[in-house]
Design a protein around this motif. Structure first.
Motif, PDB file in Angstrom:
ATOM      1  N   GLU A 180     -36.116 -63.474 -83.553  1.00  0.00           N
ATOM      2  CA  GLU A 180     -35.561 -63.012 -82.271  1.00  0.00           C
ATOM      3  C   GLU A 180     -35.506 -61.493 -82.244  1.00  0.00           C
ATOM      4  O   GLU A 180     -34.960 -60.869 -83.153  1.00  0.00           O
ATOM      5  N   ILE A 181     -36.079 -60.897 -81.197  1.00  0.00           N
ATOM      6  CA  ILE A 181     -36.030 -59.434 -81.107  1.00  0.00           C
ATOM      7  C   ILE A 181     -35.111 -58.954 -79.992  1.00  0.00           C
ATOM      8  O   ILE A 181     -34.609 -57.842 -80.044  1.00  0.00           O
ATOM      9  N   VAL A 182     -34.891 -59.795 -78.967  1.00  0.00           N
ATOM     10  CA  VAL A 182     -34.010 -59.393 -77.866  1.00  0.00           C
ATOM     11  C   VAL A 182     -33.092 -60.546 -77.520  1.00  0.00           C
ATOM     12  O   VAL A 182     -33.534 -61.697 -77.468  1.00  0.00           O
TER      13      VAL A 182
ATOM     14  N   GLY B  90     -33.230 -47.943 -77.943  1.00  0.00           N
ATOM     15  CA  GLY B  90     -33.543 -48.612 -79.202  1.00  0.00           C
ATOM     16  C   GLY B  90     -34.809 -48.034 -79.776  1.00  0.00           C
ATOM     17  O   GLY B  90     -35.601 -47.427 -79.064  1.00  0.00           O
ATOM     18  N   PRO B  91     -35.016 -48.217 -81.080  1.00  0.00           N
ATOM     19  CA  PRO B  91     -36.176 -47.622 -81.737  1.00  0.00           C
ATOM     20  C   PRO B  91     -37.488 -48.196 -81.219  1.00  0.00           C
ATOM     21  O   PRO B  91     -37.507 -49.246 -80.584  1.00  0.00           O
ATOM     22  N   SER B  92     -38.540 -47.478 -81.500  1.00  0.00           N
ATOM     23  CA  SER B  92     -39.874 -47.926 -81.144  1.00  0.00           C
ATOM     24  C   SER B  92     -40.129 -49.293 -81.774  1.00  0.00           C
ATOM     25  O   SER B  92     -39.789 -49.517 -82.933  1.00  0.00           O
ATOM     26  N   GLY B  93     -40.662 -50.207 -80.986  1.00  0.00           N
ATOM     27  CA  GLY B  93     -40.938 -51.547 -81.502  1.00  0.00           C
ATOM     28  C   GLY B  93     -39.769 -52.512 -81.395  1.00  0.00           C
ATOM     29  O   GLY B  93     -39.866 -53.665 -81.802  1.00  0.00           O
ATOM     30  N   ALA B  94     -38.661 -52.058 -80.810  1.00  0.00           N
ATOM     31  CA  ALA B  94     -37.465 -52.897 -80.719  1.00  0.00           C
ATOM     32  C   ALA B  94     -37.624 -54.050 -79.726  1.00  0.00           C
ATOM     33  O   ALA B  94     -36.933 -55.061 -79.838  1.00  0.00           O
ATOM     34  N   GLY B  95     -38.506 -53.879 -78.752  1.00  0.00           N
ATOM     35  CA  GLY B  95     -38.691 -54.932 -77.752  1.00  0.00           C
ATOM     36  C   GLY B  95     -38.303 -54.515 -76.347  1.00  0.00           C
ATOM     37  O   GLY B  95     -38.160 -55.350 -75.458  1.00  0.00           O
ATOM     38  N   LYS B  96     -38.179 -53.207 -76.125  1.00  0.00           N
ATOM     39  CA  LYS B  96     -37.749 -52.704 -74.813  1.00  0.00           C
ATOM     40  C   LYS B  96     -38.796 -53.009 -73.732  1.00  0.00           C
ATOM     41  O   LYS B  96     -38.459 -53.551 -72.677  1.00  0.00           O
ATOM     42  N   SER B  97     -40.040 -52.670 -74.007  1.00  0.00           N
ATOM     43  CA  SER B  97     -41.107 -52.934 -73.026  1.00  0.00           C
ATOM     44  C   SER B  97     -41.289 -54.429 -72.826  1.00  0.00           C
ATOM     45  O   SER B  97     -41.606 -54.885 -71.724  1.00  0.00           O
ATOM     46  N   THR B  98     -41.080 -55.172 -73.913  1.00  0.00           N
ATOM     47  CA  THR B  98     -41.220 -56.626 -73.848  1.00  0.00           C
ATOM     48  C   THR B  98     -40.174 -57.225 -72.907  1.00  0.00           C
ATOM     49  O   THR B  98     -40.485 -58.124 -72.123  1.00  0.00           O
ATOM     50  N   LEU B  99     -38.966 -56.700 -72.979  1.00  0.00           N
ATOM     51  CA  LEU B  99     -37.908 -57.157 -72.069  1.00  0.00           C
ATOM     52  C   LEU B  99     -38.298 -56.892 -70.607  1.00  0.00           C
ATOM     53  O   LEU B  99     -38.160 -57.772 -69.751  1.00  0.00           O
TER      54      LEU B  99
ATOM     55  N   LEU C 129     -45.090 -61.123 -69.268  1.00  0.00           N
ATOM     56  CA  LEU C 129     -44.888 -61.157 -70.720  1.00  0.00           C
ATOM     57  C   LEU C 129     -46.118 -61.734 -71.418  1.00  0.00           C
ATOM     58  O   LEU C 129     -46.643 -62.761 -71.008  1.00  0.00           O
ATOM     59  N   ASP C 130     -46.545 -61.062 -72.468  1.00  0.00           N
ATOM     60  CA  ASP C 130     -47.666 -61.563 -73.265  1.00  0.00           C
ATOM     61  C   ASP C 130     -47.269 -62.890 -73.921  1.00  0.00           C
ATOM     62  O   ASP C 130     -46.182 -62.997 -74.499  1.00  0.00           O
ATOM     63  N   PRO C 131     -48.135 -63.910 -73.847  1.00  0.00           N
ATOM     64  CA  PRO C 131     -47.774 -65.217 -74.405  1.00  0.00           C
ATOM     65  C   PRO C 131     -47.610 -65.253 -75.928  1.00  0.00           C
ATOM     66  O   PRO C 131     -47.186 -66.286 -76.457  1.00  0.00           O
ATOM     67  N   VAL C 132     -47.856 -64.153 -76.642  1.00  0.00           N
ATOM     68  CA  VAL C 132     -47.532 -64.152 -78.083  1.00  0.00           C
ATOM     69  C   VAL C 132     -46.013 -64.239 -78.292  1.00  0.00           C
ATOM     70  O   VAL C 132     -45.562 -64.606 -79.376  1.00  0.00           O
ATOM     71  N   PHE C 133     -45.242 -63.901 -77.256  1.00  0.00           N
ATOM     72  CA  PHE C 133     -43.783 -63.978 -77.365  1.00  0.00           C
ATOM     73  C   PHE C 133     -43.300 -65.324 -76.841  1.00  0.00           C
ATOM     74  O   PHE C 133     -43.899 -65.884 -75.927  1.00  0.00           O
ATOM     75  N   SER C 134     -42.205 -65.832 -77.438  1.00  0.00           N
ATOM     76  CA  SER C 134     -41.542 -66.965 -76.806  1.00  0.00           C
ATOM     77  C   SER C 134     -40.237 -66.433 -76.237  1.00  0.00           C
ATOM     78  O   SER C 134     -39.555 -65.621 -76.863  1.00  0.00           O
TER      79      SER C 134
HETATM   80  P1  ADP Z   1     -40.602 -51.035 -77.573  1.00  0.00           P
HETATM   81  O1  ADP Z   1     -40.926 -51.015 -76.118  1.00  0.00           O
HETATM   82  O2  ADP Z   1     -39.129 -51.159 -77.853  1.00  0.00           O
HETATM   83  O3  ADP Z   1     -41.211 -49.917 -78.346  1.00  0.00           O
HETATM   84  P2  ADP Z   1     -42.269 -53.399 -77.568  1.00  0.00           P
HETATM   85  O4  ADP Z   1     -41.566 -54.254 -76.575  1.00  0.00           O
HETATM   86  O5  ADP Z   1     -43.483 -52.685 -77.109  1.00  0.00           O
HETATM   87  O6  ADP Z   1     -41.223 -52.376 -78.199  1.00  0.00           O
HETATM   88  O7  ADP Z   1     -42.664 -54.271 -78.824  1.00  0.00           O
HETATM   89  C1  ADP Z   1     -41.766 -55.154 -79.486  1.00  0.00           C
HETATM   90  C2  ADP Z   1     -42.442 -55.729 -80.713  1.00  0.00           C
HETATM   91  O8  ADP Z   1     -43.472 -56.619 -80.313  1.00  0.00           O
HETATM   92  C3  ADP Z   1     -43.086 -54.698 -81.612  1.00  0.00           C
HETATM   93  O9  ADP Z   1     -42.902 -55.128 -82.933  1.00  0.00           O
HETATM   94  C4  ADP Z   1     -44.542 -54.737 -81.206  1.00  0.00           C
HETATM   95  O10 ADP Z   1     -45.363 -54.366 -82.270  1.00  0.00           O
HETATM   96  C5  ADP Z   1     -44.717 -56.203 -80.861  1.00  0.00           C
HETATM   97  N1  ADP Z   1     -45.733 -56.441 -79.825  1.00  0.00           N
HETATM   98  C6  ADP Z   1     -45.793 -55.855 -78.611  1.00  0.00           C
HETATM   99  N2  ADP Z   1     -46.820 -56.335 -77.902  1.00  0.00           N
HETATM  100  C7  ADP Z   1     -47.418 -57.251 -78.683  1.00  0.00           C
HETATM  101  C8  ADP Z   1     -48.546 -58.110 -78.535  1.00  0.00           C
HETATM  102  N3  ADP Z   1     -49.246 -58.118 -77.406  1.00  0.00           N
HETATM  103  N4  ADP Z   1     -48.875 -58.916 -79.565  1.00  0.00           N
HETATM  104  C9  ADP Z   1     -48.143 -58.917 -80.697  1.00  0.00           C
HETATM  105  N5  ADP Z   1     -47.091 -58.144 -80.902  1.00  0.00           N
HETATM  106  C10 ADP Z   1     -46.724 -57.330 -79.924  1.00  0.00           C
END
Ligand code: ADP
Ligand code: ADP
Length: 215
Positions: free
Chosen positions: A19-21, A37-46, A54-59
């Motif tokens: 779980e990241i978020v 939050g730090p780079s890679g935290a999941g901000k853009s993903t949220l 949302l990219d389907p690699v995430f659940s």
């Molecule tokens: P932030 O915006 O906080 O920097 P992201 O939301 O971009 O973080 O990414 C969250 C995590 O998901 C990171 O570990 C990133 O490497 C991973 N990630 C982002 N996009 C993908 C993707 N398309 N496939 C696999 N992992 C991804």
């Protein structure tokens, strides 16, 4: 009104089983929730989850409400989120006016009405009369304002902002922040702002949530 604004209800996002978020928050009309939050935290993903791309690699699970309406199951284009990224992403093959016309809701009909909306949208960001300009000839600050005008011209229900100020120099950055937050208040739009910048968060004046910390 309890239901007004954006309500993020039990959102959980995981990547490869981790779980990241995890987030529940309410953002009132015109208010800003800043996500840090730090780079890679999941901000853009949220933001991508709320925006519907949302990219389907995430659940992911959880729901979002706008003014009490559950938008979680809607396709991205029916969520009416106004999204701004670090890059203004103007369409280079269209004039400034063309960029805005393209974004207007189809429900606004008629050449005159559509032209007037574009005029007003440009006036609203102090770029009146710039319809015919080629985006390539604009300054960075002007491009950012066209991107904002384009987002607002689409009549969004909320703003999702992913580091929208980070390419601007300090003076422009402050101007642009003030403009974006003023527009959000004027229109009663809830705003989700992703940023690394403490000054952005302070200017936003709302709640701050930090994700991907040490907890
Ligand atoms: P932030 O915006 O906080 O920097 P992201 O939301 O971009 O973080 O990414 C969250 C995590 O998901 C990171 O570990 C990133 O490497 C991973 N990630 C982002 N996009 C993908 C993707 N398309 N496939 C696999 N992992 C991804
Ligand atoms: P708390 O009990 O800490 O206020 P809640 O999760 O109950 O936390 O709600 C947080 C905020 O979200 C409150 O302002 C609440 O009024 C608002 N809220 C709760 N449910 C909804 C909903 N379905 N739609 C819109 N806003 C809601």
């Amino acid at each position: 009104m309890k239901d007004a604004g954006l309500f993020i209800d039990g959102v959980r996002i995981a990547l490869a089983g981790r779980e990241i978020v995890s987030l529940t928050r309410h953002v009132a009309p015109g208010a800003v929730l800043t996500v840090m939050g730090p780079s890679g935290a999941g901000k853009s993903t949220l933001l991508a989850f709320i925006g519907g791309f949302l990219d389907p690699v995430f659940s992911a699970s959880g729901r979002f409400f706008i003014d009490g309406q559950d938008i979680s199951a809607l396709p991205a284009e029916e969520r009416h989120m106004g999204i701004l990224f670090q890059d203004p992403l103007l369409f280079p093959h269209m004039s400034v006016g063309g960029n805005l016309l393209f974004a207007l809701p189809a429900a606004i009909r008629g050449r005159t009405a559509r032209k007037r909306q574009v005029e007003e949208a440009l006036q609203g960001v102090d770029l009146e009369g710039m319809e015919a300009r080629d985006p390539a000839t604009l300054s960075g600050g002007q491009k950012a304002r066209v991107a904002l005008a384009r987002v607002l011209a689409a009549h969004p229900r909320a703003l999702l902002l992913d580091e929208p100020f980070s390419k601007l120099d300090a003076a422009l950055r402050q101007q642009m922040r003030e403009l974006v937050f003023a527009k959000a208040r004027e229109r009663g739009l809830p705003v989700l702002l992703v940023t690394h910048d403490e000054a952005d968060a302070a200017a936003a004046g709302g709640d701050i949530v930090t994700i991907g910390g040490t907890e």
